[in-house]
Design a protein around this motif. Structure first.
Motif, PDB file in Angstrom:
ATOM      1  N   GLU A   1      -8.763  13.545  42.663  1.00  0.00           N
ATOM      2  CA  GLU A   1      -9.134  12.414  43.513  1.00  0.00           C
ATOM      3  C   GLU A   1     -10.376  12.687  44.358  1.00  0.00           C
ATOM      4  N   GLU A   2     -10.544  13.930  44.839  1.00  0.00           N
ATOM      5  CA  GLU A   2     -11.686  14.209  45.719  1.00  0.00           C
ATOM      6  C   GLU A   2     -13.030  14.051  45.022  1.00  0.00           C
ATOM      7  N   ARG A   3     -13.010  14.014  43.683  1.00  0.00           N
ATOM      8  CA  ARG A   3     -14.256  13.791  42.965  1.00  0.00           C
ATOM      9  C   ARG A   3     -14.562  12.302  42.804  1.00  0.00           C
ATOM     10  N   LEU A   4     -13.639  11.464  43.198  1.00  0.00           N
ATOM     11  CA  LEU A   4     -13.853  10.015  43.194  1.00  0.00           C
ATOM     12  C   LEU A   4     -14.055   9.557  44.639  1.00  0.00           C
ATOM     13  N   ASN A   5     -15.108  10.073  45.254  1.00  0.00           N
ATOM     14  CA  ASN A   5     -15.339   9.867  46.692  1.00  0.00           C
ATOM     15  C   ASN A   5     -16.515   8.941  46.959  1.00  0.00           C
ATOM     16  N   GLY A   6     -16.844   8.084  46.008  1.00  0.00           N
ATOM     17  CA  GLY A   6     -17.963   7.162  46.186  1.00  0.00           C
ATOM     18  C   GLY A   6     -19.248   7.641  45.557  1.00  0.00           C
ATOM     19  N   GLY A   7     -19.279   8.857  45.010  1.00  0.00           N
ATOM     20  CA  GLY A   7     -20.473   9.361  44.349  1.00  0.00           C
ATOM     21  C   GLY A   7     -20.652   8.747  42.967  1.00  0.00           C
ATOM     22  N   PRO A   8     -21.787   9.016  42.316  1.00  0.00           N
ATOM     23  CA  PRO A   8     -22.077   8.379  41.024  1.00  0.00           C
ATOM     24  C   PRO A   8     -21.474   9.084  39.820  1.00  0.00           C
ATOM     25  N   VAL A   9     -20.902  10.293  40.003  1.00  0.00           N
ATOM     26  CA  VAL A   9     -20.418  11.041  38.843  1.00  0.00           C
ATOM     27  C   VAL A   9     -19.009  11.595  39.097  1.00  0.00           C
ATOM     28  N   TYR A  10     -18.302  11.808  37.996  1.00  0.00           N
ATOM     29  CA  TYR A  10     -17.041  12.544  37.979  1.00  0.00           C
ATOM     30  C   TYR A  10     -17.183  13.570  36.871  1.00  0.00           C
ATOM     31  N   TRP A  11     -16.809  14.823  37.144  1.00  0.00           N
ATOM     32  CA  TRP A  11     -17.018  15.857  36.145  1.00  0.00           C
ATOM     33  C   TRP A  11     -15.721  16.571  35.806  1.00  0.00           C
ATOM     34  N   LEU A  12     -15.642  17.002  34.548  1.00  0.00           N
ATOM     35  CA  LEU A  12     -14.511  17.780  34.056  1.00  0.00           C
ATOM     36  C   LEU A  12     -15.026  19.161  33.684  1.00  0.00           C
ATOM     37  N   ASP A  13     -14.506  20.199  34.348  1.00  0.00           N
ATOM     38  CA  ASP A  13     -14.965  21.574  34.144  1.00  0.00           C
ATOM     39  C   ASP A  13     -14.280  22.178  32.923  1.00  0.00           C
ATOM     40  N   LEU A  14     -14.701  21.773  31.749  1.00  0.00           N
ATOM     41  CA  LEU A  14     -14.139  22.316  30.527  1.00  0.00           C
ATOM     42  C   LEU A  14     -14.830  23.640  30.182  1.00  0.00           C
ATOM     43  N   PRO A  15     -14.201  24.499  29.394  1.00  0.00           N
ATOM     44  CA  PRO A  15     -14.787  25.804  29.093  1.00  0.00           C
ATOM     45  C   PRO A  15     -16.146  25.687  28.408  1.00  0.00           C
ATOM     46  N   SER A  16     -17.145  26.366  28.965  1.00  0.00           N
ATOM     47  CA  SER A  16     -18.493  26.517  28.395  1.00  0.00           C
ATOM     48  C   SER A  16     -19.316  25.237  28.389  1.00  0.00           C
ATOM     49  N   THR A  17     -18.735  24.114  27.982  1.00  0.00           N
ATOM     50  CA  THR A  17     -19.451  22.834  27.971  1.00  0.00           C
ATOM     51  C   THR A  17     -18.592  21.792  28.673  1.00  0.00           C
ATOM     52  N   GLY A  18     -19.068  21.318  29.816  1.00  0.00           N
ATOM     53  CA  GLY A  18     -18.308  20.345  30.593  1.00  0.00           C
ATOM     54  C   GLY A  18     -18.674  18.915  30.240  1.00  0.00           C
ATOM     55  N   ILE A  19     -18.009  17.969  30.896  1.00  0.00           N
ATOM     56  CA  ILE A  19     -18.304  16.540  30.752  1.00  0.00           C
ATOM     57  C   ILE A  19     -18.710  15.994  32.111  1.00  0.00           C
ATOM     58  N   VAL A  20     -19.799  15.237  32.126  1.00  0.00           N
ATOM     59  CA  VAL A  20     -20.215  14.514  33.329  1.00  0.00           C
ATOM     60  C   VAL A  20     -20.110  13.025  33.019  1.00  0.00           C
ATOM     61  N   LEU A  21     -19.161  12.346  33.669  1.00  0.00           N
ATOM     62  CA  LEU A  21     -19.074  10.896  33.590  1.00  0.00           C
ATOM     63  C   LEU A  21     -20.023  10.334  34.634  1.00  0.00           C
ATOM     64  N   ASP A  22     -20.995   9.539  34.212  1.00  0.00           N
ATOM     65  CA  ASP A  22     -22.092   9.120  35.093  1.00  0.00           C
ATOM     66  C   ASP A  22     -22.169   7.601  35.129  1.00  0.00           C
ATOM     67  N   SER A  23     -22.005   7.048  36.327  1.00  0.00           N
ATOM     68  CA  SER A  23     -22.111   5.593  36.497  1.00  0.00           C
ATOM     69  C   SER A  23     -23.556   5.141  36.696  1.00  0.00           C
ATOM     70  N   ASN A  24     -24.460   6.090  36.956  1.00  0.00           N
ATOM     71  CA  ASN A  24     -25.884   5.803  37.191  1.00  0.00           C
ATOM     72  C   ASN A  24     -26.110   4.873  38.381  1.00  0.00           C
ATOM     73  N   ALA A  25     -25.133   4.822  39.289  1.00  0.00           N
ATOM     74  CA  ALA A  25     -25.254   3.918  40.448  1.00  0.00           C
ATOM     75  C   ALA A  25     -26.461   4.273  41.305  1.00  0.00           C
ATOM     76  N   ASN A  26     -26.680   5.548  41.551  1.00  0.00           N
ATOM     77  CA  ASN A  26     -27.830   5.945  42.360  1.00  0.00           C
ATOM     78  C   ASN A  26     -29.134   5.793  41.597  1.00  0.00           C
ATOM     79  N   ASN A  27     -29.102   6.096  40.290  1.00  0.00           N
ATOM     80  CA  ASN A  27     -30.323   5.976  39.496  1.00  0.00           C
ATOM     81  C   ASN A  27     -30.871   4.558  39.523  1.00  0.00           C
ATOM     82  N   ARG A  28     -29.985   3.586  39.471  1.00  0.00           N
ATOM     83  CA  ARG A  28     -30.434   2.192  39.401  1.00  0.00           C
ATOM     84  C   ARG A  28     -31.041   1.711  40.716  1.00  0.00           C
ATOM     85  N   LEU A  29     -30.899   2.476  41.783  1.00  0.00           N
ATOM     86  CA  LEU A  29     -31.569   2.147  43.055  1.00  0.00           C
ATOM     87  C   LEU A  29     -33.017   2.607  43.073  1.00  0.00           C
TER      88      LEU A  29
END
Length: 419
Positions: free
Chosen positions: A199-227
Motif C-alpha cells: 500500500e505504501e507504494r500507492l501514495n499518489g506517485g506516478p509509479v508502482y514497482w515490483l522488486d522481482l529478482p534481477s529484472t523488476g517491473i515498473v507500472l507507470d501511469s505517466n501522470a507526472n510526464n504528461r505535465l
C-alpha cells in the motif's frame, strides 16, 4: 594449426564429470599427462550421466589470482540439461555465461601447447580484451577424431572481458508497463504473481514497482510526464538498462544514438531516455540501490520472475546489430537472420528481439514473459481469477504458452519451457 579465432557470448551451461587437480608441465606430452588419463577413465562412464545434451567439455577452472604454471582443477565433462542422479565420484556445476575468445585448432593433441602460446603470446596482447576468471573450455564434437589424428579439430574457449568497461550493463534492469489506473494495475499484477499489494507504494506517485529478482517491473501511469509540455507519448520507455555511472553512460550513448535531454537526477537515482533503431524509447538509469535484490516468492503457479522482455522489430539485422554494438557484444550473424534474436544478458530477463509480429502483419505487441512449471495449472489459475485471455494454450512440445491481457490491454505471456 590455428584455423580461426572469433569472439562469442556463451550462455550459462551445466556440466557433469570427473575432476582432478592438475599442475601443468611442459616436460610431459598432453597425450601422456594426467588429463589424458582422466579422459580414459571418464569416457567409458559417460553413459551413466542422465540428461546429456550432446556437448563434451574439458573444463580448466581458472581462479582470479592464478599465475602461469599454477595448479588448477580440471573436469572432464559432458553438458547436461538438468542435474539428477549424479554418478558416484562425479561432480556437477553450473558455469556462468560471458564473453569468450574461441580458438579453433587442428592437429594431434601433442601440439596443443602451440595454441596456448598463440593465444596468450600473440592474440590476447594485441586484442581489445583481457582475461577474466572462469572456466577455460576445451570443446569437443564430431570433428575431433582422436588424440593422434592430424585432422582432429577442437575449440578452446578462453573467458575474456573488454579492456574498456562500458558504462552500461548488458541486462534489463526493469521492464516498464504503462497503465491508466495505477491501483488497478498493481492489484492485477500482484494477483497474477501471488504477491502482496504494498500500500505504501500507492501514495499518489506516478509509479508502482515490483522488486522481482534481477529484472523488476515498473507500472507507470505517466501522470507526472504528461505535465511536462516537452514530453510526448512516444517517449514512454519499453525497459530500463542499468548504468554504472550516469554521466559516463550519457556521454557514451550520446555518440551512438538519439537521447532525450540530459540526465535527470532525483536523490539516489538518475536517468535519461534514448531511442533504439526501431524508434523505441529506452531508459538508462543509475541507482544507489542497484545491487540489492528483493526475492519475492508468490503463491501463484506463475513464477514471480520475468524470463523474457520482448522488443518487436521490423528489420532484424539492423536491430540486432544496433543492440549488440550498443552493449559491446559480438553479433551472431546466423541468428540475426532468424525471427527471434536473444541479445546476450549478464543476468535477469532475456532481451528478445522479435520480428514475428511484423512478418505476420500483426498489430499487437507482447510486453514480457513469465515462467511457469505447469502451464495447465497456470492457465487454470488465470481462469479462476477471471483474467482476460488474448490467446489460450499453444503447445509446441519444447514450450507451451498462453497470453493474457492486463487491465490496459498490455499482453503478457506465461510460458512453460521443457528444454
Amino acid at each position: 594449426m590455428i584455423l580461426e579465432t572469433r569472439i562469442v557470448w556463451k550462455e550459462p551451461f551445466k556440466a557433469v564429470g570427473q575432476k582432478i587437480r592438475y599442475k601443468p608441465s611442459r616436460d610431459i606430452a598432453p597425450s601422456e599427462n594426467e588429463i589424458s588419463r582422466l579422459w580414459q577413465r571418464f569416457n567409458p562412464r559417460c553413459h551413466e550421466i542422465p540428461h546429456k545434451n550432446g556437448e563434451c567439455y574439458g573444463l580448466c577452472i581458472i581462479e582470479p589470482d592464478m599465475h602461469p604454471g599454477d595448479a588448477f582443477d580440471y573436469v572432464a565433462a559432458v553438458g547436461v540439461t538438468a542435474f539428477a542422479d549424479i554418478p558416484e565420484g562425479m561432480v556437477a556445476d553450473t558455469f556462468e555465461g560471458g564473453l569468450y575468445a574461441v580458438v579453433t585448432r587442428k592437429g594431434p593433441i601433442d601440439e596443443l601447447g602451440a595454441t596456448f602460446d598463440y593465444y596468450h603470446g600473440e592474440w590476447l596482447p594485441n586484442s581489445d580484451y583481457t582475461c577474466r576468471a572462469g572456466a577455460e573450455v576445451e570443446f569437443y564434437d564430431s570433428r575431433y577424431m582422436g588424440n593422434d589424428n592430424p585432422e582432429s579439430v577442437m575449440e578452446l574457449w578462453f573467458p575474456i572481458r573488454s579492456k574498456r568497461e562500458l558504462p552500461i550493463e548488458n541486462r534489463v534492469a526493469s521492464l516498464f508497463v504503462h497503465v491508466s489506473d495505477l491501483r488497478r494495475a498493481a492489484e492485477w499484477y500482484s494477483q497474477l504473481l501471488g504477491l502482496p499489494l504494498i500500500e505504501e507504494r500507492l501514495n499518489g506517485g506516478p509509479v508502482y514497482w515490483l522488486d522481482l529478482p534481477s529484472t523488476g517491473i515498473v507500472l507507470d501511469s505517466n501522470a507526472n510526464n504528461r505535465l511536462n509540455p516537452d514530453w510526448r507519448e512516444e517517449m514512454k520507455p519499453l525497459f530500463m538498462l542499468a548504468a554504472r555511472e550516469i554521466d559516463e553512460a550519457y556521454a557514451y550513448l550520446s555518440e551512438r544514438t538519439q537521447v532525450f535531454g540530459e540526465p535527470e537526477r532525483h536523490g539516489s537515482m538518475a536517468y535519461f531516455n534514448l531511442r533504439d533503431s526501431e524508434n523505441n524509447a529506452i531508459m538508462v538509469c543509475w541507482s544507489a540501490d542497484a545491487g540489492r535484490e528483493d526475492r519475492m516468492n508468490g503463491d501463484s503457479p506463475v513464477a514471480a520472475r520475468i524470463s523474457g522482455a520482448f522488443v518487436d522489430v521490423t528489420d532484424m539485422r539492423r536491430a540486432s546489430g544496433w543492440y549488440t554494438d550498443l552493449l559491446g557484444l559480438p553479433l551472431d550473424e546466423e541468428r540475426a537472420s532468424q525471427a527471434v534474436y536473444s541479445v546476450p544478458v549478464a543476468k535477469g530477463a532475456a532481451l528478445l528481439l522479435d520480428s514475428n509480429r511484423h512478418a505476420q502483419g500483426q498489430s499487437f505487441s507482447i510486453r514480457c514473459m513469465f515462467d511457469t512449471k505447469d502451464i495447465r495449472a497456470a492457465c487454470a489459475y488465470a481462469e479462476k481469477q477471471g483474467f482476460e485471455f488474448h490467446s489460450g494454450i499453444e503447445d509446441h512440445g519444447a514450450v507451451a504458452f498462453f497470453v493474457l491481457k492486463d487491465p490496459d490491454d498490455n499482453l503478457i505471456m506465461v510460458c512453460e519451457s521443457r528444454g
